[in-house]
Scaffold this motif. Structure first.
Motif, PDB file in Angstrom:
ATOM      1  N   VAL A   1      -0.596   9.457   5.554  1.00 45.69           N
ATOM      2  CA  VAL A   1      -1.171   8.147   5.252  1.00 45.69           C
ATOM      3  C   VAL A   1      -0.072   7.115   5.031  1.00 45.69           C
ATOM      4  N   ASN A   2      -0.204   5.961   5.687  1.00 43.73           N
ATOM      5  CA  ASN A   2       0.566   4.753   5.399  1.00 43.73           C
ATOM      6  C   ASN A   2       2.069   4.921   5.465  1.00 43.73           C
ATOM      7  N   ARG A   3       2.587   5.485   6.521  1.00 46.47           N
ATOM      8  CA  ARG A   3       4.034   5.456   6.717  1.00 46.47           C
ATOM      9  C   ARG A   3       4.346   4.998   8.145  1.00 46.47           C
ATOM     10  N   GLU A   4       3.432   4.180   8.703  1.00 45.30           N
ATOM     11  CA  GLU A   4       3.576   3.770  10.091  1.00 45.30           C
ATOM     12  C   GLU A   4       4.860   2.977  10.333  1.00 45.30           C
ATOM     13  N   GLU A   5       5.163   2.048   9.429  1.00 41.07           N
ATOM     14  CA  GLU A   5       6.352   1.215   9.625  1.00 41.07           C
ATOM     15  C   GLU A   5       7.625   2.044   9.543  1.00 41.07           C
TER      16      GLU A   5
END
Length: 470
Positions: free
Chosen positions: A7-11
């Motif tokens: 979750v939420n480590r795309e950048e």
């Protein structure tokens, strides 16, 4: 324990992939507090790459070098070599690697702590690797150790990295992606005790949340019962002093002199301890938004530590001895009051999300609390160039329309003390539940409650392919 999806480590993944596509030697540091998901991030990135990955342990350097030797053997399909120095190991990797290769040294801080290898790694970075096509990734849970090695001017490794990824905890909105079905008020409770740390979230199902909190914090065999104490002992040289300082903050001491007096630390020495706790992300120093002030106050930034020092630390010995009744009574009596403190941070994140989506009356560039001589406003958001202000009270309670109007009237009174003469001011409330929202909005007020949170999170989940809350 349930292992959740990534979750939420795309950048951060995009950054690693972009650096991987570069040619030549690349050095990347991955930092962040323990349990934040550094290893998971890098291993997610390594899925489709050629990599040598080693997780160092709290052992002598010879043992960790042996682990690197075995990883080299496995990668190249040869018997484990017996290199006697890290320099020789990297020379061999360079000699055998024509294509891009990633070397991931996880928990690099353990190597720094239990051996004197900084000078050798300076030589590796400066002399062995520059002409190679290797991407070297170093991660460390001991943020202080890594900072001393790479960010202190006097360190041999100062200024060597191409990029530093400092992983923050997940934000409140990410809990709705993490848990496929969770009610917003339960998400508030979970965020208030985990601070969005992925490893802690893995311990919860998101159902019967208060019962799960009791099991995870007030059971002497539970991971979260000991975690705060062990983290301080792992990271800091004087854990007892830091422990007492955090006790003071949990008891409402917020100014340096108050904290020093409670902790029996000289005020002139307290600043150093506070700075380190800030660097670790446990505490934060606040200055009032909208007015100049030389001396700030200290509050918990990490909600896990805030909860632990509020409800666990005062009863630690009793819980450890199998007598948690006093702690449980305190938790059941005062948890809702504590949630008011945590909800301020969640409301702040909510407003920042609305600001990004241009769903507030103006784009603000600064947000925080305001206080002066016993008066306080929970959130003040400013656009100083346009001279516009948004003043918000945050209430973790159910409000009827009469209650809400009383709060807003008092907010307008306090606004006169802020000193924003000539500014365009907007007033609002963020609360758990508000009756008569439409009437308040028709009166020009800005009003949000958990139902609005739910709609925003529903849209977020749809954008990210997760199930909506509820």
């Amino acid at each position: 324990m349930q292992i959740r999806k990534f979750v939420n480590r795309e950048e951060e993944l995009k950054t690693l992939e972009k650096l991987y596509e570069k040619k030549g030697f690349t050095l990347v540091l991955v930092t962040g507090r323990r349990r934040i998901g550094k290893s998971r991030l890098v291993r997610e990135f390594l899925k489709d790459t050629s990599a040598i990955a080693v997780q160092f342990e709290k052992r002598v350097w010879e043992y960790n070098l042996g682990k690197l030797n075995r990883a080299i053997g496995e990668h190249f399909g040869i018997p484990s070599p017996n290199f006697s120095t890290f320099s020789d190991a990297f020379r061999f990797i360079v000699s055998q690697s024509q294509e891009r290769v990633v070397v991931f040294l996880d928990e690099f801080s353990y190597l720094l702590r239990y051996s004197d290898v900084e000078a050798e790694f300076q030589s590796i970075v400066d002399e062995v690797l520059p002409e190679s096509n290797i991407m070297l990734i170093l991660s460390a849970s001991s943020v202080g150790m890594l900072k001393r090695s790479f960010f202190n001017y006097s360190s041999p490794l100062y200024g060597r990295s191409d990029a530093t990824l400092n992983l923050p905890p997940l934000r409140f909105k990410h809990l709705f992606e993490w848990f496929n079905e969770i009610a917003p008020d339960d998400a508030v409770k979970l965020y208030a005790v985990t601070s969005g740390v992925p490893r802690y979230l893995e311990l919860f199902n998101g159902r019967n949340v208060e019962g799960e909190i009791e099991e995870n914090f007030f059971n002497p065999n539970a991971f979260l019962f000991r975690e705060a104490k062990e983290l301080l002992e792992e990271e800091l040289r004087e854990p007892e002093t830091y422990y007492t300082i955090l006790e003071a903050v949990a008891k409402g001491k917020s100014r340096v002199n108050e904290i020093a007096q409670y902790s029996y630390v000289e005020p002139k020495n307290t600043a150093r301890y506070m700075r380190i706790l800030e660097e670790l992300g446990i505490l934060m120093r606040e200055l009032p938004v909208g007015r100049k002030a030389k001396r700030g106050i200290y509050r918990f930034k990490d909600l896990y530590f805030a909860f632990w020092f509020r409800f666990v630390a005062p009863y630690f010995e009793e819980i450890e001895s199998g007598f948690p009744d006093g702690a449980l009574e305190e938790f059941r009596t005062n948890f809702n009051h504590y949630l008011g403190f945590a909800f301020e941070e969640i409301a702040k994140q909510f407003l920042i999300e609305l600001n990004r989506g241009r769903k507030v009356p103006f784009r603000f560039t600064k947000i925080g609390r305001w206080w002066y001589k016993g008066e306080e406003i929970d959130l003040v958001a400013l656009n100083e160039r346009e001279k516009k202000a948004l003043l918000i009270e945050v209430k973790w309670k159910r409000l009827n329309e009469r209650d809400a109007r009383g709060i807003l009237k008092d907010l307008e009174r306090k606004a006169k003390l802020v000193g924003l003469d000539g500014w365009k001011k907007h007033y609002g409330i963020v609360a758990k539940e508000i009756e008569g929202e439409e009437g308040l909005r028709e009166g020009g007020y800005i009003v949000w409650d958990l139902e609005d949170f739910e709609r925003l999170m529903d849209a977020y989940c749809q954008d990210n392919g997760a199930s909506p809350p509820g």
